[in-house]
Design a protein around this motif. Structure first.
Motif, PDB file in Angstrom:
ATOM      1  N   MET A 114      10.959 -50.585   4.611  1.00 48.37           N
ATOM      2  CA  MET A 114       9.853 -50.845   3.723  1.00 48.37           C
ATOM      3  C   MET A 114       8.585 -50.993   4.546  1.00 48.37           C
ATOM      4  N   GLN A 115       7.524 -50.379   4.087  1.00 46.15           N
ATOM      5  CA  GLN A 115       6.257 -50.407   4.803  1.00 46.15           C
ATOM      6  C   GLN A 115       5.521 -51.708   4.499  1.00 46.15           C
ATOM      7  N   LYS A 116       5.074 -52.377   5.556  1.00 49.35           N
ATOM      8  CA  LYS A 116       4.321 -53.621   5.408  1.00 49.35           C
ATOM      9  C   LYS A 116       2.831 -53.297   5.336  1.00 49.35           C
ATOM     10  N   LEU A 117       2.089 -54.165   4.688  1.00 49.32           N
ATOM     11  CA  LEU A 117       0.645 -53.982   4.579  1.00 49.32           C
ATOM     12  C   LEU A 117      -0.033 -54.394   5.880  1.00 49.32           C
ATOM     13  N   SER A 118      -1.117 -53.696   6.194  1.00 47.88           N
ATOM     14  CA  SER A 118      -1.886 -54.049   7.376  1.00 47.88           C
ATOM     15  C   SER A 118      -2.746 -55.271   7.069  1.00 47.88           C
ATOM     16  N   THR A 119      -3.321 -55.839   8.101  1.00 53.02           N
ATOM     17  CA  THR A 119      -4.175 -57.014   7.938  1.00 53.02           C
ATOM     18  C   THR A 119      -5.396 -56.679   7.079  1.00 53.02           C
ATOM     19  N   ALA A 120      -5.946 -55.493   7.258  1.00 53.92           N
ATOM     20  CA  ALA A 120      -7.117 -55.081   6.471  1.00 53.92           C
ATOM     21  C   ALA A 120      -6.748 -54.937   4.993  1.00 53.92           C
ATOM     22  N   GLN A 121      -5.565 -54.426   4.713  1.00 51.21           N
ATOM     23  CA  GLN A 121      -5.129 -54.273   3.330  1.00 51.21           C
ATOM     24  C   GLN A 121      -4.890 -55.634   2.671  1.00 51.21           C
ATOM     25  N   VAL A 122      -4.291 -56.554   3.418  1.00 53.24           N
ATOM     26  CA  VAL A 122      -4.077 -57.906   2.886  1.00 53.24           C
ATOM     27  C   VAL A 122      -5.430 -58.576   2.656  1.00 53.24           C
ATOM     28  N   LYS A 123      -6.386 -58.351   3.544  1.00 54.38           N
ATOM     29  CA  LYS A 123      -7.736 -58.907   3.391  1.00 54.38           C
ATOM     30  C   LYS A 123      -8.392 -58.357   2.124  1.00 54.38           C
ATOM     31  N   GLU A 150       4.000 -56.930  -4.869  1.00 54.07           N
ATOM     32  CA  GLU A 150       3.892 -55.862  -5.863  1.00 54.07           C
ATOM     33  C   GLU A 150       3.360 -54.574  -5.234  1.00 54.07           C
ATOM     34  N   VAL A 151       2.327 -54.692  -4.414  1.00 53.64           N
ATOM     35  CA  VAL A 151       1.751 -53.501  -3.778  1.00 53.64           C
ATOM     36  C   VAL A 151       2.773 -52.874  -2.832  1.00 53.64           C
ATOM     37  N   GLU A 152       3.473 -53.696  -2.042  1.00 53.60           N
ATOM     38  CA  GLU A 152       4.494 -53.158  -1.134  1.00 53.60           C
ATOM     39  C   GLU A 152       5.619 -52.483  -1.901  1.00 53.60           C
ATOM     40  N   HIS A 153       5.939 -52.991  -3.082  1.00 53.67           N
ATOM     41  CA  HIS A 153       6.977 -52.357  -3.905  1.00 53.67           C
ATOM     42  C   HIS A 153       6.567 -50.939  -4.284  1.00 53.67           C
ATOM     43  N   TYR A 154       5.333 -50.774  -4.747  1.00 51.48           N
ATOM     44  CA  TYR A 154       4.878 -49.440  -5.129  1.00 51.48           C
ATOM     45  C   TYR A 154       4.716 -48.529  -3.923  1.00 51.48           C
ATOM     46  N   MET A 155       4.372 -49.108  -2.784  1.00 54.34           N
ATOM     47  CA  MET A 155       4.290 -48.294  -1.568  1.00 54.34           C
ATOM     48  C   MET A 155       5.686 -47.857  -1.134  1.00 54.34           C
ATOM     49  N   TRP A 156       6.679 -48.703  -1.355  1.00 57.62           N
ATOM     50  CA  TRP A 156       8.052 -48.355  -1.010  1.00 57.62           C
ATOM     51  C   TRP A 156       8.549 -47.209  -1.876  1.00 57.62           C
TER      52      TRP A 156
END
Length: 172
Positions: free
Chosen positions: A1-10, A36-42
């Motif tokens: 699963m792809q994790k969000l970057s710091t900029a995306q979390v910001k 939720e965002v990571e789910h859709y990215m997955w």
């Protein structure tokens, strides 16, 4: 699963602040939004599409409702009369069972401990009396047997009274 970057979390953090999330809820909401965002990215959507999809499903009224509901703080003087369970379940449903389980935990633990000790003592005394081929209540083994029976009786009586009290509370 792809994790969000710091900029995306910001970016998600800034969005929640713009929507009016208070400090009390910000990190809880941010955690849910990131999931939720990571789910859709997955599933395969890029970040921007995932973020837009989550925003379409999000309800700004829900954030406002959570802010107003949880904005209430407990008075420090009132906290002295509360137990930890009361504080944990302050804005939660107390009727589905977890609150009652936590309230009766100490009693259940005490009853289980007394029952276990009593049965163990009774078993040890029974084995010792069987090996000696004699048993009287006036011997040390008899005193231990009575102590074990007392522990078992106390725990079972306490459990019975607690269940009667629970049934009586359900009827009212």
């Amino acid at each position: 699963m792809q994790k969000l970057s710091t900029a995306q979390v910001k970016q998600l953090h800034d969005h929640l602040i713009r929507q009016g999330a208070t400090d009390a809820l910000l990190y809880e909401l941010l955690d849910h939004l990131v999931c939720e965002v990571e789910h859709y990215m997955w599933i395969g959507l890029p970040f921007e599409a995932s973020f837009d999809k989550v925003l379409l499903e999000a309800n700004n009224k829900a954030v406002h409702y959570l802010n107003t509901t949880y904005q209430t703080t407990m008075d420090p003087n009132a906290l002295r009369g509360y137990t930890l369970d009361d504080i944990v379940f302050e804005f939660r449903n107390k009727h589905y069972g977890a609150y009652d389980l936590r309230q009766s935990y100490r009693l259940s633990l005490r009853n289980a401990l007394l029952l276990g000790i009593g049965l163990f003592v009774m078993l040890v005394v029974w084995v010792a009396a069987y090996n000696q081929r004699s048993f009287t209540y006036w011997s040390p083994l008899g005193a231990l047997w009575l102590a074990g029976v007392s522990c078992v009786g106390l725990s079972l009586g306490s459990w019975f009274l607690h269940s009667l009290r629970q049934r009586y509370m359900e009827i009212e």
